[in-house]
Design a protein around this motif. Structure first.
Motif, PDB file in Angstrom:
ATOM      1  N   ILE A 130       1.097  -1.066   0.111  1.00  0.00           N
ATOM      2  CA  ILE A 130      -0.012   0.013  -0.108  1.00  0.00           C
ATOM      3  C   ILE A 130       0.776   1.128   0.011  1.00  0.00           C
ATOM      4  O   ILE A 130       2.150   1.152   0.695  1.00  0.00           O
ATOM      5  N   CYS A 131       0.323   2.291  -0.635  1.00  0.00           N
ATOM      6  CA  CYS A 131       1.320   3.611  -0.805  1.00  0.00           C
ATOM      7  C   CYS A 131       0.394   4.863  -0.813  1.00  0.00           C
ATOM      8  O   CYS A 131      -0.667   4.538  -1.375  1.00  0.00           O
ATOM      9  N   VAL A 132       1.068   5.947  -0.738  1.00  0.00           N
ATOM     10  CA  VAL A 132       0.451   7.023  -1.339  1.00  0.00           C
ATOM     11  C   VAL A 132       1.034   7.430  -2.675  1.00  0.00           C
ATOM     12  O   VAL A 132       2.106   7.364  -3.030  1.00  0.00           O
ATOM     13  N   PHE A 133      -0.084   7.668  -3.578  1.00  0.00           N
ATOM     14  CA  PHE A 133       0.225   7.674  -4.979  1.00  0.00           C
ATOM     15  C   PHE A 133      -0.201   9.094  -5.514  1.00  0.00           C
ATOM     16  O   PHE A 133      -1.350   9.544  -5.140  1.00  0.00           O
ATOM     17  N   GLU A 134       0.856   9.694  -6.244  1.00  0.00           N
ATOM     18  CA  GLU A 134       0.437  11.053  -6.746  1.00  0.00           C
ATOM     19  C   GLU A 134       0.569  11.022  -8.212  1.00  0.00           C
ATOM     20  O   GLU A 134       1.514  10.480  -8.845  1.00  0.00           O
TER      21      GLU A 134
END
Length: 672
Positions: free
Chosen positions: A139-143
């Motif tokens: 899971i990650c923060v995606f931009e």
């Protein structure tokens, strides 16, 4: 030692430009990582001599696990953070040059990183966590900046990375921003932070939790179901730093009391409770949720999840506490560190980056947590930060000044550093010149840890003054709220007042005719505003100013900066473009009479070069005094050795010339 009598600002010192940026001494500790399966410690360090590259090292051996050329960083939210994670001997990291995520064997058996995300320069990733039930899923923060013509077009989301198929699957993108996604130990739940513009993370955030389901493949991925609000409120309450104490309990911080304090949420009961029966007037965090992702102000200290070690901000410095999360009993842990960052659990111990007022930063393991005498062990394999003999170090003197405002007299926190050099003293009756430094942020914080730029000046006979003006983090939400709607007013007034108070009786610490104001980013905005829009109020206070990648045009900034910064103007100035115009230094450039130095990076996305160049053109058009240097390849802050040296050399030469200081080491050259 017999001291020579020499004018302030002319003293000779062992702290040279070369010693500040020497390859062997200056790698800057950026982050600490712990492999939770193998309990192995790694750290990230920035290397100015290698173009500012962030290297990921195996701490015990000092081995660069990815190898030369790999830059462990990202630009999510413009500032990045949380660029890597280590899990069971495998490292996943974001590479600064292309934004892709790579994996590499932490043992060095195969240290050729393999890309696990598609090639796409518009994609950025941060804040990773590995799924406990399927380690091929992250899971990650995606931009996603694909097709973005303005900051509002950028899409931020939670996303799943499939390591095997190299597929990126967005999960949730309803909010403006996301941070800190973390799986419960059994992998059945996910917690995260989100917030919406115009809020900033220190202004109003929310923590959510949801159930996690694995979708059948191929390719398999994850789904979120039954999302529940845990805590926080947009515009009113800031919550941060969630982590799991068990499969049901979430630990986090909330500033609902006015200060960040620890709270626990029970997923079964659906209820959040404060850990302390009576809230403490200290910030159990970094004073406010930081810009950079991946930070942590605490580490769970035992396997049962019943205790944690927190760092809090008290009187402008970091302190350590051992907190019983079940009873709320708190025990202070004596610590020599004035600034503590990135606490991580390491079995029954913790590791963190510790910074002292009189020594370079260190990677520290803290043991004996149940004792009032904890044991601190330096884990790093080599020195970090420029070394300077202790007798040359100017120690911080924190002060609280009473400053009049429209709402009444208010306390303002400052930190004073006196000139200090064992070989010299100033002439009788002479007061030293002073650098008044304004931190960035603008809700940033000037810490009291050893800083070579400050010592570069103080060992030469300068005084240095950090002004933690109203709006600064670390002193509670009410102190920060002073800046709301008043950016360019409260911060400037506090700086002007601090200069006047400390240069007059009864303090008489500095020469009132030789005070210069400088600041990076938002601090540059304050410096420029003081000399322009507030020129009448500060007439005779500042002899010169320096803006390092500072803001000059608020209206232009609204359309040029990245998405994360887009909320600044509404929150700190208001929504009226006419007010933006009135508060912009460039609108008052004709009032600037003090000489000005502007330093800027050509790759800055937070404060683009147009901000500096517009101000330079305006001042030069009317014949004013301004010096300007644009650094190739530099962004929002200096990363390269040559830039760091040149910028510092230009700054001190500029002050020497303006103030008439005859410093033989930094005589003014033609190209200064």
């Amino acid at each position: 030692m017999n001291q020579e009598i020499e004018p302030y600002g002319t003293w000779k010192t062992p702290l040279t430009l070369d010693t500040i940026t020497d390859t062997e001494n200056v790698p800057d500790l950026v982050d600490v990582l712990v492999d939770p399966i193998r309990t192995t410690v790694y750290h990230i360090e920035k290397r100015p001599a290698e173009g500012g590259r962030n290297a990921l090292l195996h701490t015990e051996t000092g081995r660069d696990v990815a190898g030369g050329g790999w830059d462990v960083k990202n630009a999510v939210n413009g500032y990045g953070g949380g660029p890597a994670i280590v899990h069971d001997g495998i490292i996943y990291f974001s590479h600064g040059k292309d934004g892709r995520v790579y994996k590499v064997d932490a043992d060095g058996l195969n240290n050729i990183p393999e890309a696990i995300t598609p090639e796409n320069p518009s994609h950025k990733f941060a804040n990773f966590d590995v799924c406990p039930t399927d380690p091929t899923l992250l899971i990650c923060v995606f931009e996603n900046q694909t097709g973005a013509r303005s900051p509002s077009d950028v899409v931020n989301s939670l996303a799943v990375l499939n390591v095997s198929t190299k597929i990126v699957s967005p999960l949730d993108s309803d909010a403006s921003f996301y941070a800190s996604p973390k799986f419960s130990p059994d992998g059945k739940r996910l917690v995260w932070i989100e917030w919406d513009l115009p809020d900033m993370p220190w202004n109003g955030t929310e923590i959510w939790v949801a159930d996690v389901l694995t979708t059948p493949g191929p390719p398999h991925s994850l789904l979120l179901q039954n999302p529940r609000h845990v805590a926080g409120e947009h515009g009113k309450i800031s919550v941060a730093y969630p982590s799991w104490l068990s499969n049901n309990l979430i630990l986090f911080t909330s500033d609902i009391s006015g200060f960040e304090n620890p709270w626990v949420y029970d997923c079964g009961a659906g209820e959040a409770k404060p850990v302390f029966e009576t809230a403490m007037a200290e910030s159990f965090g970094y004073g406010s949720p930081p810009k950079r992702l991946g930070w942590s102000p605490y580490a769970v200290a035992n396997a049962q999840g019943t205790a944690a070690v927190f760092t809090a901000v008290k009187d402008g410095r970091s302190v350590l506490y051992l907190v019983d999360l079940t009873t709320g009993v708190i025990e202070a842990l004596p610590s020599p560190y004035v600034e503590i960052e990135h606490l991580r659990p390491l079995q029954s111990h913790i590791v963190f980056i510790g910074k002292k007022a009189d020594a370079p930063p260190a990677l520290v393991r803290c043991t004996a947590l149940s004792s009032t005498e904890p044991v601190f062990t330096n884990l790093q394999s080599g020195p970090h930060g420029s070394t300077l003999p202790t007798e040359y170090i100017s120690l911080p003197t924190p002060m609280v000044l009473l400053v009049p405002h429209e709402i009444g007299t208010q306390p303002v926190h400052v930190v004073y550093y006196a000139p200090n050099n064992p070989a010299y003293t100033g002439p009788p009756g002479e007061k030293p010149p002073c650098v008044l430094n304004v931190h960035g942020g603008p809700v940033g914080f000037s810490a009291q840890s050893l800083n070579t730029t400050k010592q570069f000046f103080t060992t030469r006979g300068w005084a240095w003054l950090d002004v933690n003006y109203g709006g600064t983090s670390g002193y509670g939400r009410a102190y920060m709220e002073r800046l709301r709607g008043n950016w360019g007013v409260v911060d400037v007034d506090d700086c002007i007042a601090a200069a006047r108070i400390l240069s007059a009786a009864p303090h008489n610490l500095v020469d009132p005719r030789r005070i210069v104001i400088r600041g990076p980013s938002a601090g540059g905005f304050t410096a420029l505003t003081a000399l322009s829009a507030r020129a009448d109020a500060c007439r005779g206070v500042f002899a010169a100013g320096t803006s390092l990648y500072g803001i000059s045009d608020l209206r232009r900034l609204a359309g040029e900066t990245h998405k994360f910064e887009a909320g600044y103007l509404t929150m700190l100035v208001g929504a009226d473009p006419q007010v933006w115009l009135a508060r912009s230094p460039i609108s008052h450039a004709d009032k600037i009479v003090a000489p000005l130095l502007i330093l800027q990076g050509d790759s800055d996305t937070a404060v683009p070069p147009s901000q500096a160049e517009g101000m330079v053109e305006s001042i030069r058009a009317r014949g004013g005094v301004v010096e300007y240097k644009l650094y190739s390849g530099e962004g929002h802050g200096w990363k390269c050795r040559d830039t760091i040296q040149d910028a510092l050399k230009r700054e001190i030469q500029f002050y020497n010339r303006v103030l008439g200081i005859e410093d033989t080491e930094f005589q003014v050259s033609d190209d200064a």
